[in-house]
Design a protein around this motif. Structure first.
Motif, PDB file in Angstrom:
ATOM      1  N   VAL A   1       1.091  -1.204   0.051  1.00  0.00           N
ATOM      2  CA  VAL A   1       0.045  -0.253   0.148  1.00  0.00           C
ATOM      3  C   VAL A   1       0.862   1.249   0.124  1.00  0.00           C
ATOM      4  O   VAL A   1       0.792   2.176  -0.684  1.00  0.00           O
ATOM      5  CB  VAL A   1      -1.030  -0.050   1.048  1.00  0.00           C
ATOM      6  N   CYS A   2       1.834   1.204   0.871  1.00  0.00           N
ATOM      7  CA  CYS A   2       2.663   2.478   0.925  1.00  0.00           C
ATOM      8  C   CYS A   2       3.609   2.570  -0.620  1.00  0.00           C
ATOM      9  O   CYS A   2       3.677   3.557  -1.046  1.00  0.00           O
ATOM     10  CB  CYS A   2       3.819   1.992   2.028  1.00  0.00           C
TER      11      CYS A   2
ATOM     12  N   ALA B   1       1.187   4.059  -2.918  1.00  0.00           N
ATOM     13  CA  ALA B   1       0.932   5.440  -2.746  1.00  0.00           C
ATOM     14  C   ALA B   1       2.212   6.326  -3.259  1.00  0.00           C
ATOM     15  O   ALA B   1       1.702   7.369  -3.902  1.00  0.00           O
ATOM     16  CB  ALA B   1       0.834   5.821  -1.229  1.00  0.00           C
TER      17      ALA B   1
END
Length: 390
Positions: A24-25, A28
């Motif tokens: 997810v990081c 992003a």
């Protein structure tokens, strides 16, 4: 004793949860980078002119600092260096453009003839390649490159393809260079104040390292490009090649793009040597070119750069290729300094956080900033007790 109801997430291992969080990081971060690239590309005229202005300033600023240390008022030093520097850069630009304009047709004809020579060797030489295959690797390849050369070269320059765009970009660049030379770091101090107080020291350390890196890189880039081009002039003259000065200019321009640029420019020189003087001369010229590039690169780079730009060759290759795909020639030109600046800035911020460096003690911020020192990480306040020379 009541037990907590079992949830589906309890069956997911810790490693999978960590991998999911990292994913997810990373997504992003990738989304942010894509948005930034799109934004910068949508205002590519501003992006290009600002980047060029910063690079020119990095090239001229050491001369301003040298005059400052000898007691000349900063404004006078900045204006003097600006006038002399821009005049010299303008003269060099005029010489490069005039040489390219005068020799473009001749170089194109020589390259076409060299492709024909290579094609005949592939067919009639020891390889005995079929005519169809030889055409695919030579004649057709040359036609494809010629057909798409404008697209390859355009990249982020598409917004500056009109006379108004070019003139406005040039004027903007000139004013930006003068403004940054006169500014003497105040603008960066204004930028730092947007960050939280406990991170200002990190930003100062990262910014100081980034500027040192860019200054060292630009100095090394121009010097090594000039050395490569000048050193090849006697080699080409002894070999009896035509278009010696235009080819030297081409080598200089190619050397401004690490690895790929000098490789392409060198290939042009070798191909012209092949069609005009034969395969033996072409091989000798190729060997001399490799020796000159490697010799001066290995001798001068450590002296000029030190550890300011320490990037693995594979990272340079990936950066230049990615920059070319994103923004054409301009992307290839700025890819390596961008990677070097980001790498050294991050490393400097880590070292600052660990208490290993101090931008004030090392004299990497302007004198007016030293009067209001940035905060340091908690527990390391003793490092600013003796600021030393600003």
């Amino acid at each position: 004793m009541n037990q907590r109801p079992r949830r589906a997430s309890d069956d997911v291992s810790f490693g999978i949860k960590v991998a999911a969080l990292w994913s997810v990081c990373l997504l992003a971060i990738i989304a942010f980078l894509v948005a930034m690239v799109w934004l910068l590309n949508s205002i590519s005229l501003v992006t290009i002119t600002v980047a060029i202005a910063v690079m020119i300033t990095a090239l001229l600023q050491p001369a301003v600092a040298w005059l400052d240390r000898r007691g000349l008022p900063h404004a006078v030093a900045a204006v003097l260096v600006y006038v002399v520097g821009i005049a010299l850069l303008g003269l060099a630009l005029w010489f490069v453009i005039s040489q390219i304009a005068k020799s473009q047709t001749n170089i194109g004809q020589q390259l076409t003839a060299s492709l024909t020579t290579i094609r005949d060797w592939l067919v009639n030489g020891p390889i005995h390649m079929s005519s169809k295959e030889a055409d695919k690797y030579t004649i057709h390849l040359g036609q494809t490159i010629g057909q798409y050369k404008n697209q390859i070269a355009s990249g982020a320059w598409e917004s500056a393809n009109t006379a108004i765009g070019i003139v406005s970009g040039a004027v903007f660049t000139l004013f930006a260079v003068l403004f940054v030379l006169l500014d003497n770091g105040k603008m960066f101090g204004w930028f730092v104040r947007f960050f939280p107080d406990d991170t200002e020291g990190h930003v100062w350390a990262g910014g100081a390292a980034a500027w040192r890196t860019l200054t060292a890189y630009m100095r090394s880039l121009v010097l090594l490009a000039a050395v490569n081009a000048i050193a090849m002039v006697p080699v080409m003259m002894i070999a009896g090649l035509p278009l010696v000065v235009p080819l030297a200019v081409l080598l200089f321009i190619g050397s401004l793009v690490p690895m790929i640029g000098v490789l392409v420019a060198g290939a042009v020189v070798v191909m012209i040597a092949l069609v005009t003087k034969g395969i033996t001369t072409a091989i000798v010229v190729a060997i001399m070119l490799v020796l000159i590039v490697q010799l001066f690169g290995n001798l001068l780079n450590p002296v000029i750069l030190g550890k300011a730009v320490d990037i693995h060759p594979f990272a340079i290759l990936v950066g230049v290729t990615g920059g070319t795909l994103l923004a054409g020639i301009f992307g290839a030109f700025v890819a390596v300094p961008f990677i070097a600046v980001v790498h050294n800035a991050i490393r400097a911020m880590r070292e600052f956080n660990a208490g290993k460096i101090d931008p004030l003690i090392e004299g990497h911020v302007p004198a007016e900033v030293a009067e209001h020192p940035p905060p340091v990480p908690h527990g390391q306040e003793h490092r600013l007790s003796d600021p030393g020379p600003a």
